[in-house]
Motif scaffolding. Structure first.
Motif, mmCIF file in Angstrom:
data_model
loop_
_atom_site.group_PDB
_atom_site.id
_atom_site.type_symbol
_atom_site.label_atom_id
_atom_site.label_comp_id
_atom_site.label_asym_id
_atom_site.label_seq_id
_atom_site.Cartn_x
_atom_site.Cartn_y
_atom_site.Cartn_z
ATOM 1 N N CYS A 239 -6.035 9.040 -6.396
ATOM 2 C CA CYS A 239 -5.155 9.156 -7.613
ATOM 3 C C CYS A 239 -3.744 8.334 -7.440
ATOM 4 O O CYS A 239 -3.196 8.833 -6.576
ATOM 5 C CB CYS A 239 -4.745 10.608 -7.858
ATOM 6 S SG CYS A 239 -6.511 11.333 -8.148
ATOM 7 N N TYR B 188 -0.206 7.243 -8.773
ATOM 8 C CA TYR B 188 0.911 7.500 -9.462
ATOM 9 C C TYR B 188 1.853 6.370 -9.595
ATOM 10 O O TYR B 188 2.410 5.745 -8.391
ATOM 11 C CB TYR B 188 1.791 8.859 -9.283
ATOM 12 C CG TYR B 188 0.859 10.029 -9.140
ATOM 13 C CD1 TYR B 188 0.691 10.605 -10.412
ATOM 14 C CD2 TYR B 188 0.091 10.337 -8.143
ATOM 15 C CE1 TYR B 188 0.200 11.825 -10.713
ATOM 16 C CE2 TYR B 188 -0.781 11.606 -8.471
ATOM 17 C CZ TYR B 188 -0.792 12.238 -9.961
ATOM 18 O OH TYR B 188 -1.777 13.466 -9.759
ATOM 19 N N GLU C 39 -3.934 11.275 -3.036
ATOM 20 C CA GLU C 39 -2.785 11.117 -4.183
ATOM 21 C C GLU C 39 -1.974 9.823 -3.254
ATOM 22 O O GLU C 39 -1.259 10.248 -2.408
ATOM 23 C CB GLU C 39 -1.937 12.299 -4.123
ATOM 24 C CG GLU C 39 -0.905 11.916 -5.252
ATOM 25 C CD GLU C 39 -0.023 13.296 -5.526
ATOM 26 O OE1 GLU C 39 1.205 13.076 -5.719
ATOM 27 O OE2 GLU C 39 -0.516 14.431 -5.582
#
Length: 774
Positions: A84, A86, A138
């Motif tokens: 993921c 960002y 992440e």
């Protein structure tokens, strides 16, 4: 390929989305599988930077990416990862990081794909498990002012130097092991570079030389690196310090080609350049001194090697703290040199000095400690101290098992060194098991043509030879030749060694003529490659001499051994163990040819070397004293024969158990000497001491018992004790008959002597009957 990648990068850059754009997605996903060991490294680096070494496809569709990640779990060796990513709209990303939406450009529009340029850099923010073998990682796109990224960029720029992006890509391809791609990039750039742009041309020739060297094309690498220097000399002076690194490259290539004398000339030229510049710190001379010393070792010039190792050590001991790691390196270099010239005590001393420093600066389980322990083990093995050798090699193995992957080549080396100890003790089964482990590792991690694979096949072949499995041995040696012939490197020397191994198998079979032909094949290669005065050639003379000895051509054997002796006398220090061994071989040939005076001279030279050694071997001294004693016996010098056997006995009584079979053999030798001196009573006493040890042995040897019984019979005959003489003669016959390989000639001789002693016609006719039976 390089231009395709550049073009793709340019297209991404043209449609690049800035993070601050409203159209820029705030979170992207990528699903993939990774191997378990890669995932472990990922977990261990939580909070660190992460870069993908390819163009990176992502999507804004989490569901699609999670399906990709989940499907990876079908392979039990893989872990599914959902990345993921960002993207913070407030940050400025590095200029080299570009990404673009492919929504309107790709065939798979439902995937809503976004592509990132190569080597986009992210920070690992968190790692959490979704379910069994499926994890979510992440990532956050790094910003331009990231402190850790800035440090990394500065370090990388220093490593790459003033190269352009494409040149840097070529260097990167080299570091990744993609040598063909790197060569294509550098060659294309060279074709596009003006011949008058000397600096860039020199850089590209040097880079191409490095690629060729990495690919094993040593001659091409040398030509390219030499062209680099020719171009450099168009715009800098011949003593410019920047040339040092280029001459180093040339010397390193030559060393790999075994062109030691030429490599040495380049290292001396480097030293000459350094000495012309007062700005060069004396510590910068140390690597050059060490390289020169190593080359002198290679060309068998021990005296000059010692001088340059000492120069390096003098500088370091003056300038560096007592426990500086660089001192440990030099101590280890000197220790290896001392080991190679046979000065094992000095080698051990220098390795211990290096170990003392390493213990101060490194944890006890550091891989460098394992290397040192293993080196110390090899010295003890050379000193024939198997228990100490095994102890140190086992220490090395324990460390390596903790710190290395189970398929590490360094682990294979430890296995092989431990196996060498077991070979020295005669435990071939254990040695074979260890070498098979090492070969399995090497086959998994090395290319099929790597010379280490050839070496391992050869060693396994020699173990099978020792186990008597000659056909299997020959198959392993044949495999070794096959590997060496398809290797990219210059492996003529290794092929020669393999011919020796094949020859040894034929020697074991008793096919001495074939063995001799293989040794001569090896000689032709080594003489052509190294020249007439190299120790490789000397070793081949020894093998040829041993084969002539087996053929009972003692004059040819002596000629070969003396050739080997002359070569080693030029290259070794005067007390090197190999000189002692060659004198032994020469003495044995003269003995076999019944030239006892010359045999005695050879044995006396061998004894002189042993007695002046810093640590004479007790077992070697025992063998020498016994040989000299036996030779004096053949010359009729019975008193001298007795004195040398007594010297042998003195050492044995200090170093062996009182009931050791070797002591029994020496008792018999002393008994024979007393018989020759007609001191039969004392002779009988020594033969009885020998008999007592042999009878009490856990597994009495019939032939050894028969020999002592025969000696006792002769001694009793000497004092006219015919009854005991006949009694011991009968015991000798019984012992010979009980043997698995009866010596019928000896039995006949005893019967004949019994008939003479006892005037017993029955014994005489028994002898005739036995002769007829035989």
């Amino acid at each position: 390929m390089g231009f395709f990648m550049k073009d793709l990068y340019q297209q991404i850059k043209d449609i690049h989305i800035e993070p601050s754009d409203a159209a820029c997605p705030r979170i992207l996903y990528r699903g993939q599988g990774v191997f378990t060991d890669e995932f472990d490294r990922l977990k261990n680096n939580n909070g660190s930077l992460l870069s993908f070494n390819s163009f990176l496809s992502m999507s804004i569709n989490r569901q699609v990416c999670e399906l990709f990640a989940d499907s990876a779990r079908e392979d039990p060796s893989m872990i599914g990862i959902l990345f993921c990513i960002y993207i913070d709209p407030s940050v400025s990303v590095p200029q080299s990081t570009c990404f673009a939406s492919l929504k309107d450009l790709t065939y798979f529009q439902s995937e809503e794909e976004v592509i990132f340029s190569m080597h986009a850099i992210f920070r690992i923010e968190s790692i959490k498990q979704i379910r069994d073998r499926l994890w979510e990682v992440e990532l956050k796109l790094t910003c331009d002012n990231d402190e850790q990224l800035s440090e990394l960029k500065t370090h990388r720029q220093n490593e790459l130097g003033p190269s352009s992006g494409i040149e840097g890509l070529g260097i990167l391809m080299m570091e990744m092991g993609h040598f063909d791609m790197a060569e294509e990039i550098f060659q294309t750039l060279l074709n596009l570079t003006s011949k008058t742009d000397y600096e860039k041309s020199a850089f590209l020739y040097d880079a191409l030389g490095a690629v060729k060297h990495s690919k094993g094309a040593s001659k091409a690498a040398f030509s390219l690196c030499w062209r680099t220097i020719e171009i450099k000399l168009k715009y800098i002076t011949a003593d410019d310090l920047s040339l040092v690194s280029y001459y180093n490259n040339l010397a390193e290539i030559l060393r790999g080609m075994a062109e030691y004398s030429t490599a040495l000339l380049f290292y001396k030229h480097i030293l000459n350049i350094q000495q012309r510049h007062s700005s060069v710190d004396e510590l910068d001379f140390v690597p050059t001194y060490n390289n020169i010393a190593l080359l002198y070792t290679k060309i068998q010039n021990a005296e000059c090697a010692q001088i340059f190792y000492q120069k390096a050590l003098d500088v370091q001991e003056k300038r560096l703290p007592e426990y500086h790691p660089d001192l440990a390196k030099t101590y280890s270099n000197i220790a290896a040199y001392k080991r190679d010239i046979g000065d094992y005590q000095s080698a051990l001393s220098f390795y211990q000095k290096a170990l003392k420093i390493r213990k101060k600066s490194l944890p006890s389980d550091h891989p460098s400690m394992a290397i040192l322990y293993d080196n110390i083990g090899t010295v003890y093995r050379s000193m024939q101290d198997s228990s100490a050798a095994l102890a140190f090699s086992q220490k090395a193995l324990e460390i390596q098992l903790k710190s290395l992957a189970l398929d590490s080549v360094d682990l294979a080396i430890i296995y092989k060194n431990i196996a060498a100890v077991y070979i020295s003790t005669g435990d071939f089964a254990t040695a074979l098991s260890l070498h098979e482990k090492a070969l399995e590792i090497e086959e998994n991690v090395l290319p099929s043509y790597h010379p280490n694979l050839a070496e391992s096949n050869n060693i396994i072949g020699t173990i099978h030879t020792s186990l008597g499995d000659y056909s299997t041995a020959l198959s392993f040696h044949a495999k070794s030749i096959e590997i060496l012939e398809m290797s990219l490197h210059n492996n003529l020397s290794a092929i020669a060694h393999t011919y020796h191994f094949i020859a040894k198998v034929h020697t074991k079979i008793g096919d001495y003529s074939t063995a001799l032909s293989f040794h001569q094949k090896a000689f032709e290669i080594q003489d052509r490659q190294f020249g007439a005065d190299h120790t490789e050639v000397a070793d081949t003379y020894i093998y040829i001499g041993l084969t002539y000895s087996a053929l009972r051509n003692y004059s040819a054997a002596i000629f070969s051994f003396e050739k080997a002796l002359k070569i080693y006398q030029k290259s070794c220090f005067v007390h090197h163990p190999i000189l002692s061994q060659i004198y032994t071989l020469i003495g044995i040939q003269y003995d076999s040819a019944c030239n006892y005076a010359e045999a005695l001279l050879s044995y006396q030279k061998q004894l002189e070397i042993q007695q002046t050694s810093t640590a004479p071997s007790s077992s070697d001294l025992i063998h020498i004293f016994n040989r000299i004693g036996e030779t004096h016996d053949s010359l009729g010098n019975y008193s001298l024969s007795l004195s040398f056997h007594q010297k042998s006995l003195e050492i044995q009584q200090k170093t062996l158990q009182h009931d050791h079979i070797d002591i029994a053999e020496t008792y018999d030798k002393i008994g024979i000497a007393y018989q020759r001196l007609e001191n039969f009573t004392t002779a009988i006493a020594f033969h009885k001491e020998a008999l007592e040890i042999k009878v009490k042995s856990s597994q009495p040897d019939s032939l050894l018992l028969a020999t002592t019984y025969t000696y006792l019979a002769a001694a009793h005959q000497g004092i006219q004790n015919y009854s005991d003489a006949l009694n011991f003669s009968q015991k000798a016959i019984t012992a010979y008959e009980d043997s698995s390989t009866p010596n019928f000639d000896q039995i006949c001789s005893i019967y004949n002597n019994m008939a003479y002693v006892g005037s017993d016609l029955y014994q005489y006719w028994a002898c005739i009957s036995l002769v007829r039976t035989v």
